[in-house]
Design an enzyme around this catalytic site. Sequence first.
Site, PDB file in Angstrom:
ATOM      1  N   THR A   1       4.881  -4.445  -2.923  1.00  0.00           N
ATOM      2  CA  THR A   1       4.158  -5.091  -4.022  1.00  0.00           C
ATOM      3  C   THR A   1       4.018  -4.167  -5.234  1.00  0.00           C
ATOM      4  O   THR A   1       3.906  -2.940  -5.087  1.00  0.00           O
ATOM      5  CB  THR A   1       2.756  -5.523  -3.545  1.00  0.00           C
ATOM      6  OG1 THR A   1       2.039  -6.074  -4.637  1.00  0.00           O
ATOM      7  CG2 THR A   1       1.949  -4.371  -2.977  1.00  0.00           C
TER       8      THR A   1
ATOM      9  N   SER B   1      -6.931  -3.637  -2.969  1.00  0.00           N
ATOM     10  CA  SER B   1      -7.520  -4.403  -1.855  1.00  0.00           C
ATOM     11  C   SER B   1      -6.996  -3.776  -0.564  1.00  0.00           C
ATOM     12  O   SER B   1      -6.046  -2.984  -0.582  1.00  0.00           O
ATOM     13  CB  SER B   1      -7.080  -5.874  -1.906  1.00  0.00           C
ATOM     14  OG  SER B   1      -5.706  -5.988  -1.575  1.00  0.00           O
TER      15      SER B   1
ATOM     16  N   TYR C   1      -5.344  -5.352   1.647  1.00  0.00           N
ATOM     17  CA  TYR C   1      -3.945  -5.801   1.754  1.00  0.00           C
ATOM     18  C   TYR C   1      -3.019  -4.855   0.980  1.00  0.00           C
ATOM     19  O   TYR C   1      -2.012  -4.379   1.518  1.00  0.00           O
ATOM     20  CB  TYR C   1      -3.781  -7.239   1.226  1.00  0.00           C
ATOM     21  CG  TYR C   1      -2.387  -7.476   0.717  1.00  0.00           C
ATOM     22  CD1 TYR C   1      -1.316  -7.558   1.607  1.00  0.00           C
ATOM     23  CD2 TYR C   1      -2.102  -7.522  -0.656  1.00  0.00           C
ATOM     24  CE1 TYR C   1      -0.011  -7.702   1.143  1.00  0.00           C
ATOM     25  CE2 TYR C   1      -0.810  -7.664  -1.116  1.00  0.00           C
ATOM     26  CZ  TYR C   1       0.231  -7.752  -0.213  1.00  0.00           C
ATOM     27  OH  TYR C   1       1.528  -7.868  -0.679  1.00  0.00           O
ATOM     28  N   HIS C   2      -3.354  -4.600  -0.294  1.00  0.00           N
ATOM     29  CA  HIS C   2      -2.472  -3.737  -1.095  1.00  0.00           C
ATOM     30  C   HIS C   2      -2.386  -2.339  -0.476  1.00  0.00           C
ATOM     31  O   HIS C   2      -1.348  -1.680  -0.535  1.00  0.00           O
ATOM     32  CB  HIS C   2      -2.972  -3.663  -2.545  1.00  0.00           C
ATOM     33  CG  HIS C   2      -2.742  -4.932  -3.335  1.00  0.00           C
ATOM     34  ND1 HIS C   2      -3.707  -5.892  -3.496  1.00  0.00           N
ATOM     35  CD2 HIS C   2      -1.655  -5.391  -4.004  1.00  0.00           C
ATOM     36  CE1 HIS C   2      -3.229  -6.890  -4.237  1.00  0.00           C
ATOM     37  NE2 HIS C   2      -1.985  -6.607  -4.554  1.00  0.00           N
TER      38      HIS C   2
ATOM     39  N   LYS D   1       0.336  -1.877   1.998  1.00  0.00           N
ATOM     40  CA  LYS D   1       1.668  -1.702   1.406  1.00  0.00           C
ATOM     41  C   LYS D   1       1.879  -0.243   0.983  1.00  0.00           C
ATOM     42  O   LYS D   1       2.993   0.258   0.979  1.00  0.00           O
ATOM     43  CB  LYS D   1       1.839  -2.635   0.207  1.00  0.00           C
ATOM     44  CG  LYS D   1       1.800  -4.103   0.560  1.00  0.00           C
ATOM     45  CD  LYS D   1       3.067  -4.551   1.265  1.00  0.00           C
ATOM     46  CE  LYS D   1       3.009  -6.002   1.649  1.00  0.00           C
ATOM     47  NZ  LYS D   1       4.249  -6.539   2.204  1.00  0.00           N
TER      48      LYS D   1
HETATM   49  P1  NAD Z   1       3.444 -15.806   3.827  1.00  0.00           P
HETATM   50  O1  NAD Z   1       2.136 -15.507   4.467  1.00  0.00           O
HETATM   51  O2  NAD Z   1       3.692 -17.167   3.291  1.00  0.00           O
HETATM   52  O3  NAD Z   1       4.628 -15.478   4.857  1.00  0.00           O
HETATM   53  C1  NAD Z   1       4.596 -14.399   5.767  1.00  0.00           C
HETATM   54  C2  NAD Z   1       5.225 -14.868   7.065  1.00  0.00           C
HETATM   55  O4  NAD Z   1       5.218 -13.786   8.009  1.00  0.00           O
HETATM   56  C3  NAD Z   1       4.446 -16.017   7.702  1.00  0.00           C
HETATM   57  O5  NAD Z   1       5.317 -17.063   8.062  1.00  0.00           O
HETATM   58  C4  NAD Z   1       3.769 -15.383   8.914  1.00  0.00           C
HETATM   59  O6  NAD Z   1       3.596 -16.304   9.982  1.00  0.00           O
HETATM   60  C5  NAD Z   1       4.727 -14.250   9.249  1.00  0.00           C
HETATM   61  N1  NAD Z   1       4.088 -13.091   9.917  1.00  0.00           N
HETATM   62  C6  NAD Z   1       3.007 -12.383   9.514  1.00  0.00           C
HETATM   63  N2  NAD Z   1       2.738 -11.402  10.375  1.00  0.00           N
HETATM   64  C7  NAD Z   1       3.677 -11.471  11.350  1.00  0.00           C
HETATM   65  C8  NAD Z   1       3.926 -10.727  12.529  1.00  0.00           C
HETATM   66  N3  NAD Z   1       3.123  -9.713  12.893  1.00  0.00           N
HETATM   67  N4  NAD Z   1       4.983 -11.071  13.304  1.00  0.00           N
HETATM   68  C9  NAD Z   1       5.782 -12.117  12.964  1.00  0.00           C
HETATM   69  N5  NAD Z   1       5.594 -12.859  11.859  1.00  0.00           N
HETATM   70  C10 NAD Z   1       4.547 -12.540  11.063  1.00  0.00           C
HETATM   71  O7  NAD Z   1       3.662 -14.725   2.689  1.00  0.00           O
HETATM   72  P2  NAD Z   1       4.738 -14.687   1.502  1.00  0.00           P
HETATM   73  O8  NAD Z   1       4.072 -15.115   0.262  1.00  0.00           O
HETATM   74  O9  NAD Z   1       5.989 -15.339   1.932  1.00  0.00           O
HETATM   75  O10 NAD Z   1       4.987 -13.123   1.396  1.00  0.00           O
HETATM   76  C11 NAD Z   1       6.014 -12.505   2.155  1.00  0.00           C
HETATM   77  C12 NAD Z   1       6.033 -11.003   1.853  1.00  0.00           C
HETATM   78  O11 NAD Z   1       6.247 -10.806   0.467  1.00  0.00           O
HETATM   79  C13 NAD Z   1       4.703 -10.334   2.202  1.00  0.00           C
HETATM   80  O12 NAD Z   1       4.938  -9.100   2.850  1.00  0.00           O
HETATM   81  C14 NAD Z   1       4.052 -10.120   0.861  1.00  0.00           C
HETATM   82  O13 NAD Z   1       3.248  -8.969   0.887  1.00  0.00           O
HETATM   83  C15 NAD Z   1       5.234  -9.976  -0.079  1.00  0.00           C
HETATM   84  N6  NAD Z   1       4.887 -10.416  -1.446  1.00  0.00           N
HETATM   85  C16 NAD Z   1       4.500 -11.719  -1.691  1.00  0.00           C
HETATM   86  C17 NAD Z   1       4.151 -12.097  -2.991  1.00  0.00           C
HETATM   87  C18 NAD Z   1       3.670 -13.483  -3.329  1.00  0.00           C
HETATM   88  O14 NAD Z   1       3.264 -13.719  -4.488  1.00  0.00           O
HETATM   89  N7  NAD Z   1       3.697 -14.435  -2.408  1.00  0.00           N
HETATM   90  C19 NAD Z   1       4.253 -11.147  -4.042  1.00  0.00           C
HETATM   91  C20 NAD Z   1       4.642  -9.842  -3.745  1.00  0.00           C
HETATM   92  C21 NAD Z   1       4.972  -9.490  -2.446  1.00  0.00           C
HETATM   93  N1  USQ Z   2      -7.009 -14.626 -10.680  1.00  0.00           N
HETATM   94  C1  USQ Z   2      -7.710 -15.443 -11.545  1.00  0.00           C
HETATM   95  N2  USQ Z   2      -7.959 -16.712 -11.153  1.00  0.00           N
HETATM   96  C2  USQ Z   2      -7.531 -17.226  -9.969  1.00  0.00           C
HETATM   97  C3  USQ Z   2      -6.793 -16.391  -9.094  1.00  0.00           C
HETATM   98  C4  USQ Z   2      -6.558 -15.095  -9.489  1.00  0.00           C
HETATM   99  O1  USQ Z   2      -8.103 -15.038 -12.625  1.00  0.00           O
HETATM  100  O2  USQ Z   2      -7.792 -18.419  -9.696  1.00  0.00           O
HETATM  101  C5  USQ Z   2      -6.727 -13.228 -11.075  1.00  0.00           C
HETATM  102  C6  USQ Z   2      -7.151 -12.183 -10.047  1.00  0.00           C
HETATM  103  O3  USQ Z   2      -8.501 -11.794 -10.222  1.00  0.00           O
HETATM  104  C7  USQ Z   2      -6.147 -11.073 -10.324  1.00  0.00           C
HETATM  105  C8  USQ Z   2      -4.888 -11.816 -10.771  1.00  0.00           C
HETATM  106  O4  USQ Z   2      -5.313 -13.117 -11.163  1.00  0.00           O
HETATM  107  O5  USQ Z   2      -6.577 -10.299 -11.385  1.00  0.00           O
HETATM  108  C9  USQ Z   2      -3.815 -11.926  -9.711  1.00  0.00           C
HETATM  109  O6  USQ Z   2      -4.343 -12.533  -8.534  1.00  0.00           O
HETATM  110  P1  USQ Z   2      -3.364 -13.257  -7.488  1.00  0.00           P
HETATM  111  O7  USQ Z   2      -4.193 -13.823  -6.397  1.00  0.00           O
HETATM  112  O8  USQ Z   2      -2.433 -14.152  -8.209  1.00  0.00           O
HETATM  113  O9  USQ Z   2      -2.452 -12.028  -6.974  1.00  0.00           O
HETATM  114  P2  USQ Z   2      -2.746 -10.800  -5.991  1.00  0.00           P
HETATM  115  O10 USQ Z   2      -4.059 -10.892  -5.328  1.00  0.00           O
HETATM  116  O11 USQ Z   2      -2.463  -9.556  -6.758  1.00  0.00           O
HETATM  117  O12 USQ Z   2      -1.654 -10.978  -4.849  1.00  0.00           O
HETATM  118  C10 USQ Z   2      -0.399 -11.661  -5.032  1.00  0.00           C
HETATM  119  C11 USQ Z   2       0.165 -11.908  -3.642  1.00  0.00           C
HETATM  120  C12 USQ Z   2       0.439 -10.571  -2.954  1.00  0.00           C
HETATM  121  C13 USQ Z   2       1.340  -9.728  -3.850  1.00  0.00           C
HETATM  122  C14 USQ Z   2       0.742  -9.564  -5.246  1.00  0.00           C
HETATM  123  C15 USQ Z   2       1.721  -8.927  -6.210  1.00  0.00           C
HETATM  124  O13 USQ Z   2      -0.726 -12.695  -2.860  1.00  0.00           O
HETATM  125  O14 USQ Z   2       1.082 -10.795  -1.700  1.00  0.00           O
HETATM  126  O15 USQ Z   2       1.541  -8.457  -3.284  1.00  0.00           O
HETATM  127  O16 USQ Z   2       0.462 -10.865  -5.796  1.00  0.00           O
HETATM  128  S1  USQ Z   2       0.934  -7.878  -7.372  1.00  0.00           S
HETATM  129  O17 USQ Z   2      -0.186  -8.623  -7.962  1.00  0.00           O
HETATM  130  O18 USQ Z   2       1.905  -7.510  -8.344  1.00  0.00           O
HETATM  131  O19 USQ Z   2       0.400  -6.754  -6.625  1.00  0.00           O
END
Ligand code: NAD
Ligand code: USQ
Length: 391
Positions: free
Chosen positions: A145, A187, A189-190, A193
């Site tokens: 991320t 967070s 979560y972050h 990573k």
């Molecule tokens: P998602 O939750 O929709 O998909 C993740 C998938 O992984 C799910 O299907 C879940 O069941 C599976 N999973 C989780 N833990 C597991 C485990 N221990 N074993 C087997 N399967 C498992 O999430 P996404 O939005 O598709 O994100 C995928 C990846 O991309 C994540 O690692 C996330 O951090 C990264 N990412 C997502 C975004 C975003 O905006 N969605 C942005 C940046 C990075």
């Molecule tokens: N935000 C709002 N209103 C909303 C939702 C979010 O103002 O209704 C704000 C949040 O406070 C934050 C920003 O928008 O400042 C981004 O929030 P987000 O929920 O869109 O994104 P984030 O929590 O950062 O996480 C998402 C994905 C995560 C990925 C990350 C990429 O869920 O898996 O790693 O984006 S990044 O943001 O570049 O780290």
Amino acid sequence: MKIIVLGGDGFCGWPTALHLSNQDHEIVIVDNLSRRKIDVELGVSSLTPIVPLPQRLAAWKEITGRDIRFVNLDVGKDYDRLLALLHQVKPDAIVHFAEQRAAPYSMKSSWHKRYTVDNNINATNCLLAAIVESGQDIHVVHLGTMGVYGYGTTGAPIPEGYLTVHVTTGEGKLEPREILHPTSPGSIYHMTKVMDQTLFAYYNKNDRLRVTDLHQGIVWGTNTSETKRDERLVNRFDYDGDYGTVLNRFLMQAAIGHPLTVHGTGGQTRAFIHIRDTARCVELAATNPPEKGERVRIFNQMTETHRVADLAQMISKMAGVPVSHLDNPRNEAVENELQVHNDCLLDLGLKPTKLESGLMDEVIDVAKRYADRCDRSKIPATSRWVQKPSA
Ligand code: NAD
Ligand code: USQ
């Protein structure tokens, strides 16, 4: 190529698996379906009606004639089955999406913090340990991320993973060194990573594993050309306060006439990428592996940056919905600037899909089509980073 997609039932993993299959790669999806179980825990469902994974795969086979195999296992717990799968499939690459990815979910309670750390770190460590034990030369493509860098304003563009610093040697000379960019996760979560990065650096140094870590921005959009081919292939669409990400939330809120939920002033600037480009970037990374012995490759997987308030204004004008400035439930900088280098993927051939009204309309149309599936009570973001002191 033979490619295992860990987390291939998820929002990014599903369209990527289809895209890679469509490019003639042999795909095996591994997923423990934990994301679908979290929907049940939260009492919410994807806005789009996603069918069970075996039905998704049967539809893909029916429409394209292509097989995608599914193995249901927990990457962080079912180590022996994971290792046996590597021996059986002998993949060229493994794409690792299988982590708990929502920052608000990771901050809901101490249980959610522990679950997220346990799930994410064990998944990555088990994968790397299994590759070493298998004795195979498998390229790992991991979804990281942009949030590992943090959102402080240093005034300098964010480089792709590594930063040149100057250290003063014992002889008093200033020498350049390249280090991993300092981290500042926002967070739990972050933070996982950030910990993944150290695991990659270690296994790369000790075992010469080939790793590409994609530091992805916020993904928006829902469909790709593959998921559009049949209703049963539709991608998931998260809109709730835990899993919905900002731009998709705003577009969905516009579709149902809900005020746009800006946290605080909306001065937060973030990096974005369209879901189609996610699939394309993963393909580019998987088909261009690093050399054996090369350090971990880090690419910034984003195509543009936007301020949250600007996105809200743009969508408000387009759709005629008001903007609502809410108390920010997160502990984050009120405002930040963000400049990012992303040349690596552009040099490999990425043609960015930029935010434009046609694509935003497409998401609004999808949201309108399934508006009756929306539970408005799930829209507010209720997970707080810092508990309010009791009165
Ligand atoms: P998602 O939750 O929709 O998909 C993740 C998938 O992984 C799910 O299907 C879940 O069941 C599976 N999973 C989780 N833990 C597991 C485990 N221990 N074993 C087997 N399967 C498992 O999430 P996404 O939005 O598709 O994100 C995928 C990846 O991309 C994540 O690692 C996330 O951090 C990264 N990412 C997502 C975004 C975003 O905006 N969605 C942005 C940046 C990075
Ligand atoms: N935000 C709002 N209103 C909303 C939702 C979010 O103002 O209704 C704000 C949040 O406070 C934050 C920003 O928008 O400042 C981004 O929030 P987000 O929920 O869109 O994104 P984030 O929590 O950062 O996480 C998402 C994905 C995560 C990925 C990350 C990429 O869920 O898996 O790693 O984006 S990044 O943001 O570049 O780290």
